[in-house]
Design a protein around this motif. Structure first.
Motif, short mmCIF file in Angstrom:
data_model
loop_
_atom_site.label_atom_id
_atom_site.label_comp_id
_atom_site.label_asym_id
_atom_site.label_seq_id
_atom_site.Cartn_x
_atom_site.Cartn_y
_atom_site.Cartn_z
N SER A 65 0.96 -1.36 0.04
CA SER A 65 -0.12 -0.07 -0.03
C SER A 65 0.98 1.24 0.15
CB SER A 65 -0.85 0.17 1.20
OG SER A 65 -1.72 -1.23 1.24
N VAL A 99 0.19 4.07 -11.79
CA VAL A 99 -0.98 3.97 -11.01
C VAL A 99 -1.87 5.20 -11.36
CG1 VAL A 99 -2.22 3.89 -8.69
CG2 VAL A 99 0.29 2.98 -9.05
N TYR A 102 -7.65 4.75 -8.38
CA TYR A 102 -8.12 3.63 -7.35
C TYR A 102 -9.45 3.91 -7.21
CZ TYR A 102 -7.35 7.36 -4.06
OH TYR A 102 -7.28 8.46 -3.15
N ASP A 103 -10.09 2.86 -6.47
CA ASP A 103 -11.18 2.83 -5.86
C ASP A 103 -11.47 1.86 -4.96
OD1 ASP A 103 -11.80 0.57 -7.54
OD2 ASP A 103 -13.24 1.29 -8.69
N GLY A 106 -9.90 -1.70 -6.11
CA GLY A 106 -8.55 -1.90 -6.41
C GLY A 106 -7.95 -0.77 -7.11
N ILE A 107 -6.72 -0.94 -7.73
CA ILE A 107 -5.96 0.08 -8.41
C ILE A 107 -6.04 -0.10 -9.72
CG2 ILE A 107 -4.52 0.73 -6.38
CD1 ILE A 107 -2.50 -1.01 -8.19
N VAL A 113 -7.64 -3.14 -13.94
CA VAL A 113 -8.05 -3.00 -12.62
C VAL A 113 -7.28 -4.21 -11.70
CG1 VAL A 113 -9.82 -2.92 -10.87
CG2 VAL A 113 -10.05 -1.65 -13.02
N VAL A 116 -5.77 -4.97 -4.42
CA VAL A 116 -4.70 -5.08 -3.74
C VAL A 116 -4.05 -6.16 -2.97
CG1 VAL A 116 -3.65 -3.48 -2.06
CG2 VAL A 116 -4.80 -2.49 -3.55
#
Length: 127
Positions: A65, A99, A102-103, A106-107, A113, A116
């Motif tokens: 992260s 990157v 994100y939501d 995921g990223i 998509v 994580v």
């Protein structure tokens, strides 16, 4: 001289036997179509790439992260290895890109998509 073969000359026969060189498999190469050779080359490249893949050290969720946040906030490129295997136990190719967003699911990296929780390893690419 042979009466069945009036033009037979043993010197020519000996010269042919000593000077003939078999080209082995090269003589069969002309029977392959260009499409076949292209497919063979492509599959051998894919096989070689699969053999070069290896699983890196597994990273914990917190480290992944932090790296993703660093990559997103500083616009750095990342290389992501997923924690999945194909049915043939092959390691999937790494995802390389920025990157983009994100939501909660995921990223978004390189128009893919990625959850994580599915990331095995994440490396920042320094330019």
């Amino acid at each position: 001289m042979n009466k069945d073969y009036p033009n037979y000359d043993p010197k020519i026969r000996d010269q042919f036997i000593h000077s003939f060189q078999d080209r082995g498999m090269m003589k069969w190469g002309g029977f392959y179509l260009s499409d076949h050779t292209r497919v063979i080359e492509k599959s051998s490249k894919q096989r070689a790439e699969k053999e070069r893949r290896f699983l890196r050290e597994r990273m914990d969720f917190k480290t992944i992260s932090q790296r993703l946040f660093d990559a997103f906030s500083n616009h750095k490129e990342v290389q992501i290895q997923l924690a999945e295997e194909s049915e043939e136990h092959d390691i999937y190719a790494t995802i390389l890109g920025f990157v983009e967003g994100y939501d909660e699911t995921g990223i978004l990296v390189a128009d893919k998509v990625v959850a994580v929780n599915d990331i095995w390893n994440c490396q920042l690419i320094e330019n």
